[in-house]
Write an enzyme that holds these catalytic residues in place. Structure first.
Site, short mmCIF file in Angstrom:
data_model
loop_
_atom_site.label_atom_id
_atom_site.label_comp_id
_atom_site.label_asym_id
_atom_site.label_seq_id
_atom_site.Cartn_x
_atom_site.Cartn_y
_atom_site.Cartn_z
N SER A 1 0.79 -1.24 0.00
CA SER A 1 0.00 0.00 0.00
C SER A 1 0.82 1.29 0.00
CB SER A 1 -0.95 0.01 1.20
OG SER A 1 -2.03 -0.86 0.97
N LYS B 1 -0.19 3.68 -2.63
CA LYS B 1 -1.25 4.69 -2.51
C LYS B 1 -0.70 6.11 -2.43
CE LYS B 1 -4.75 1.67 -0.40
NZ LYS B 1 -4.03 0.40 -0.22
N SER C 1 -5.79 3.11 4.58
CA SER C 1 -5.37 2.21 3.51
C SER C 1 -6.54 1.45 2.90
CB SER C 1 -4.31 1.23 4.01
OG SER C 1 -3.37 0.96 3.00
N LYS D 1 3.07 6.51 5.27
CA LYS D 1 2.20 5.49 4.68
C LYS D 1 2.73 4.11 5.04
CE LYS D 1 -1.33 4.04 2.55
NZ LYS D 1 -1.34 2.97 3.59
#
Length: 329
Positions: free
Chosen positions: A108, A111, A165, A270
């Site tokens: 992720s 993202k 997420s 993140k």
């Protein structure tokens, strides 16, 4: 199986015996006709428990880093991450490096690029987007708290993709890009090339695919750019948010516990995880008087990426103290 068969045979014999009630039966035996003073005898029924046979544990899936032997590379801090990279954002000085050029799945962390392409597209953040069957995860078959038919603004979708997420939110963002998902992924890869991320490639906007890959050195470039976008800083470091899903207010929380730690001053972050990538984490944070970019990939263990970040923080603090002591001497 023998134990199960024996128990099942025992149960069938108990049921077959006359005058004995089955332990699994919900019906009561009929009372015999006697005088009021006569009490029907009560028979004790021994219950039979059928035990499930033990199921062997499914072996853990090896990460790309484990297969490549990256965990066998020693580092002075004994990090659990097979890849680690710490960069001074202002001077570009590399303060710590472990397998920085290894190209691995990034889960992720993807993202961040998804969010950057969405912001730079100039599409209205208040436009309503709807989660559809097209946003279903067909890669890992994971679920989502965003049911099909959920309608949120593009800004809310972006918030949930970065903070919690949410995969369906990220996918819906890409699907609603001009030209659709294919054009969005092309824009992601074009942006990577423009940033000099030569080891990076994307195939979808969520990170569920192990074919979304990058290196620590490349991800540091992405963090450097995204950390300069105020909206992405705010949304990625948000700890929690209540979002109206139909008639309900649903609480979403950040996937990064370090945001609640007073010892950390995080400007952008993140997290990421799929089996092939292990635990991943990227951050921009102020530490020891420096603006730092930190990348951890393929960390083994539930809380190991957080523990690795803490090891780096303590190590940098001790380095600063040593430098101060040397100056005084």
């Amino acid at each position: 199986m023998k134990t199960f068969a024996a128990a099942l045979l025992s149960l069938s014999l108990t049921v077959a015996l006359p005058g004995v009630a089955s332990a699994a039966s919900d019906t009561k035996p009929k009372a015999t006709k006697t005088s009021a003073k006569t009490v029907a005898p009560t028979r004790k029924v021994r219950s039979v428990v059928l035990r499930k046979t033990a199921v062997a544990a499914t072996p853990a899936v090896a990460t790309f880093g484990q297969v490549a032997g990256l965990h066998e590379v020693d580092d002075p801090l004994s990090l659990k991450s097979s890849v680690a990279y710490v960069l001074d954002q202002n001077t570009n000085e590399v303060l710590f490096s472990k397998n920085p050029q290894a190209v691995l799945p990034i889960a992720s962390i993807t993202k961040l690029m998804t969010a950057l392409v969405v912001v730079e597209s100039g599409l209205p953040m208040d436009e309503k987007l709807t989660v559809t069957e097209e946003d279903r995860d067909t890669e890992k078959n994971t679920g989502s708290r965003l049911a099909f038919g959920t309608t949120l603004t593009r800004g809310d979708m972006l918030h949930l993709a970065l903070m919690s997420s949410e995969n369906r939110a990220a996918h819906a963002l890409g699907r609603n890009y001009p030209g659709g998902l294919e054009a969005f992924v092309a824009a992601m890869n074009a942006k990577a090339i423009s940033l000099g991320m030569a080891d990076t490639h994307y195939v979808e906007p969520t990170g569920l695919s192990s074919r979304n890959q990058s290196s620590a050195a490349d991800l540091a470039k992405l963090v450097n750019v995204t950390s300069q976008v105020p909206l992405l800083r705010d949304l990625s470091t948000s700890r929690e948010a209540r979002v109206a899903l139909g008639k309900r207010l649903v609480q979403f929380r950040s996937t990064n516990g370090l945001l609640s730690n007073p010892l950390w001053d995080i400007g952008l972050q993140k997290t990421g995880f799929i089996n092939e990538a292990g635990k991943c984490l990227v951050m921009q944070a102020r530490m020891a008087g420096r603006q730092l970019i930190m990348v951890f990939l393929d960390s083994s263990g539930k809380a190991s990426r957080i523990a690795d970040a803490e090891r780096i923080r303590k190590w940098l603090s001790s380095q600063g103290e040593s430098a101060t002591a040397s100056t005084k001497l």
